[in-house]
Design a protein around this motif. Structure first.
Motif, PDB file in Angstrom:
ATOM      1  N   TRP A 103       0.847  -1.204   0.000  1.00 41.30           N
ATOM      2  CA  TRP A 103       0.000   0.000   0.000  1.00 41.30           C
ATOM      3  C   TRP A 103       0.883   1.254   0.000  1.00 41.30           C
ATOM      4  O   TRP A 103       0.592   2.212  -0.723  1.00 41.30           O
ATOM      5  CB  TRP A 103      -0.950  -0.015   1.191  1.00 41.30           C
ATOM      6  CG  TRP A 103      -1.866   1.163   1.200  1.00 41.30           C
ATOM      7  CD1 TRP A 103      -1.889   2.176   2.111  1.00 41.30           C
ATOM      8  CD2 TRP A 103      -2.879   1.490   0.240  1.00 41.30           C
ATOM      9  NE1 TRP A 103      -2.841   3.103   1.772  1.00 41.30           N
ATOM     10  CE2 TRP A 103      -3.469   2.707   0.633  1.00 41.30           C
ATOM     11  CE3 TRP A 103      -3.338   0.862  -0.920  1.00 41.30           C
ATOM     12  CZ2 TRP A 103      -4.496   3.306  -0.089  1.00 41.30           C
ATOM     13  CZ3 TRP A 103      -4.366   1.469  -1.639  1.00 41.30           C
ATOM     14  CH2 TRP A 103      -4.936   2.671  -1.223  1.00 41.30           C
ATOM     15  N   ALA A 104       1.948   1.252   0.777  1.00 39.78           N
ATOM     16  CA  ALA A 104       2.849   2.407   0.818  1.00 39.78           C
ATOM     17  C   ALA A 104       3.513   2.621  -0.540  1.00 39.78           C
ATOM     18  O   ALA A 104       3.666   3.760  -0.999  1.00 39.78           O
ATOM     19  CB  ALA A 104       3.904   2.207   1.906  1.00 39.78           C
ATOM     20  N   ILE A 105       3.895   1.534  -1.204  1.00 43.52           N
ATOM     21  CA  ILE A 105       4.502   1.634  -2.532  1.00 43.52           C
ATOM     22  C   ILE A 105       3.503   2.209  -3.532  1.00 43.52           C
ATOM     23  O   ILE A 105       3.836   3.085  -4.336  1.00 43.52           O
ATOM     24  CB  ILE A 105       5.038   0.271  -3.001  1.00 43.52           C
ATOM     25  CG1 ILE A 105       6.251  -0.134  -2.168  1.00 43.52           C
ATOM     26  CG2 ILE A 105       5.381   0.283  -4.485  1.00 43.52           C
ATOM     27  CD1 ILE A 105       6.685  -1.568  -2.349  1.00 43.52           C
ATOM     28  N   LEU A 106       2.270   1.735  -3.480  1.00 42.28           N
ATOM     29  CA  LEU A 106       1.237   2.256  -4.383  1.00 42.28           C
ATOM     30  C   LEU A 106       0.967   3.734  -4.120  1.00 42.28           C
ATOM     31  O   LEU A 106       0.823   4.519  -5.064  1.00 42.28           O
ATOM     32  CB  LEU A 106      -0.058   1.448  -4.249  1.00 42.28           C
ATOM     33  CG  LEU A 106      -0.024   0.046  -4.848  1.00 42.28           C
ATOM     34  CD1 LEU A 106      -1.308  -0.720  -4.500  1.00 42.28           C
ATOM     35  CD2 LEU A 106       0.159   0.116  -6.361  1.00 42.28           C
ATOM     36  N   GLN A 107       0.896   4.122  -2.868  1.00 43.53           N
ATOM     37  CA  GLN A 107       0.668   5.529  -2.533  1.00 43.53           C
ATOM     38  C   GLN A 107       1.823   6.400  -3.022  1.00 43.53           C
ATOM     39  O   GLN A 107       1.602   7.475  -3.581  1.00 43.53           O
ATOM     40  CB  GLN A 107       0.488   5.707  -1.027  1.00 43.53           C
ATOM     41  CG  GLN A 107      -0.856   5.269  -0.519  1.00 43.53           C
ATOM     42  CD  GLN A 107      -0.983   5.510   0.980  1.00 43.53           C
ATOM     43  OE1 GLN A 107      -0.132   5.089   1.761  1.00 43.53           O
ATOM     44  NE2 GLN A 107      -2.053   6.183   1.366  1.00 43.53           N
ATOM     45  N   ALA A 108       3.059   5.946  -2.807  1.00 43.60           N
ATOM     46  CA  ALA A 108       4.223   6.711  -3.245  1.00 43.60           C
ATOM     47  C   ALA A 108       4.248   6.834  -4.764  1.00 43.60           C
ATOM     48  O   ALA A 108       4.541   7.900  -5.309  1.00 43.60           O
ATOM     49  CB  ALA A 108       5.511   6.058  -2.736  1.00 43.60           C
ATOM     50  N   THR A 109       3.927   5.744  -5.457  1.00 48.54           N
ATOM     51  CA  THR A 109       3.892   5.762  -6.922  1.00 48.54           C
ATOM     52  C   THR A 109       2.825   6.729  -7.417  1.00 48.54           C
ATOM     53  O   THR A 109       3.066   7.510  -8.350  1.00 48.54           O
ATOM     54  CB  THR A 109       3.630   4.340  -7.468  1.00 48.54           C
ATOM     55  OG1 THR A 109       4.670   3.483  -6.991  1.00 48.54           O
ATOM     56  CG2 THR A 109       3.603   4.329  -8.982  1.00 48.54           C
ATOM     57  N   TYR A 110       1.660   6.691  -6.787  1.00 46.75           N
ATOM     58  CA  TYR A 110       0.577   7.600  -7.173  1.00 46.75           C
ATOM     59  C   TYR A 110       0.992   9.060  -6.944  1.00 46.75           C
ATOM     60  O   TYR A 110       0.810   9.910  -7.826  1.00 46.75           O
ATOM     61  CB  TYR A 110      -0.696   7.281  -6.379  1.00 46.75           C
ATOM     62  CG  TYR A 110      -1.762   8.335  -6.559  1.00 46.75           C
ATOM     63  CD1 TYR A 110      -2.515   8.396  -7.721  1.00 46.75           C
ATOM     64  CD2 TYR A 110      -1.985   9.287  -5.576  1.00 46.75           C
ATOM     65  CE1 TYR A 110      -3.466   9.378  -7.903  1.00 46.75           C
ATOM     66  CE2 TYR A 110      -2.941  10.272  -5.745  1.00 46.75           C
ATOM     67  CZ  TYR A 110      -3.679  10.321  -6.905  1.00 46.75           C
ATOM     68  OH  TYR A 110      -4.619  11.302  -7.080  1.00 46.75           O
ATOM     69  N   THR A 111       1.543   9.347  -5.768  1.00 48.90           N
ATOM     70  CA  THR A 111       1.958  10.721  -5.452  1.00 48.90           C
ATOM     71  C   THR A 111       3.011  11.204  -6.433  1.00 48.90           C
ATOM     72  O   THR A 111       2.935  12.334  -6.939  1.00 48.90           O
ATOM     73  CB  THR A 111       2.502  10.796  -4.014  1.00 48.90           C
ATOM     74  OG1 THR A 111       1.476  10.369  -3.109  1.00 48.90           O
ATOM     75  CG2 THR A 111       2.938  12.202  -3.647  1.00 48.90           C
TER      76      THR A 111
END
Length: 154
Positions: free
Chosen positions: A7-15
């Motif tokens: 989830w943290a990786i997905l959030q960072a990628t999105y940001t």
């Protein structure tokens, strides 16, 4: 947990991707606006559009923006040195300066790590702690394959 890490990786990628998209939109829009208003394009348009876009999009101090800005800074400094040589402001080196540059960078980062650790970015501190401190204690092969962390003293 693995789910939290994903989830943290997905959030960072999105940001990261959102910020880049917003920046490109802002930059291109401001360049077009300046060119339209002045009737032609000037080099300063690029700088001003990027300055404003950078301030608006990447001006918030968070982990993603920090990583992007540090990535860019190193490349900008290299490019400015090359431009200085190209324009004659800096004399053409008689030898390859890269080995000296490398030695200075590594000397400085390890000196900072050993004596002024708190000044380094947290992710760099963490990586260097793992490499240069936690690696001094070995329990078994899992320390190398999984995660080496010193056990608390009894």
């Amino acid at each position: 947990s693995l789910q939290e890490k994903l989830w943290a990786i997905l959030q960072a990628t999105y940001t990261h991707s959102r910020n880049l998209a917003c920046f490109v939109f802002t930059y291109k829009g401001l360049c077009a606006l300046q060119s339209h208003v002045q009737g032609e394009t000037y080099q300063v348009h690029s700088f001003l559009a990027a300055f404003i876009g950078g301030l608006l999009v990447f001006g918030h101090n968070n982990n993603i923006n920090s990583q992007i800005n540090m990535y860019l800074l190193s490349r900008v400094l290299f490019a400015l040195c090359r431009l200085g040589v190209e324009k004659g402001y800096i004399p053409e080196p008689r030898w390859d300066p890269f080995p000296l540059f490398t030695a200075i960078v590594w000397g400085l980062v390890l000196w900072l790590f050993e004596y002024h650790r708190r000044t380094l970015q947290p992710s760099l501190q963490s990586s260097m702690t793992y490499l240069y401190q936690d690696s001094e204690v070995w329990h078994d092969i899992s320390d190398f394959l999984l995660y080496n962390k010193s056990l608390p003293s009894k």
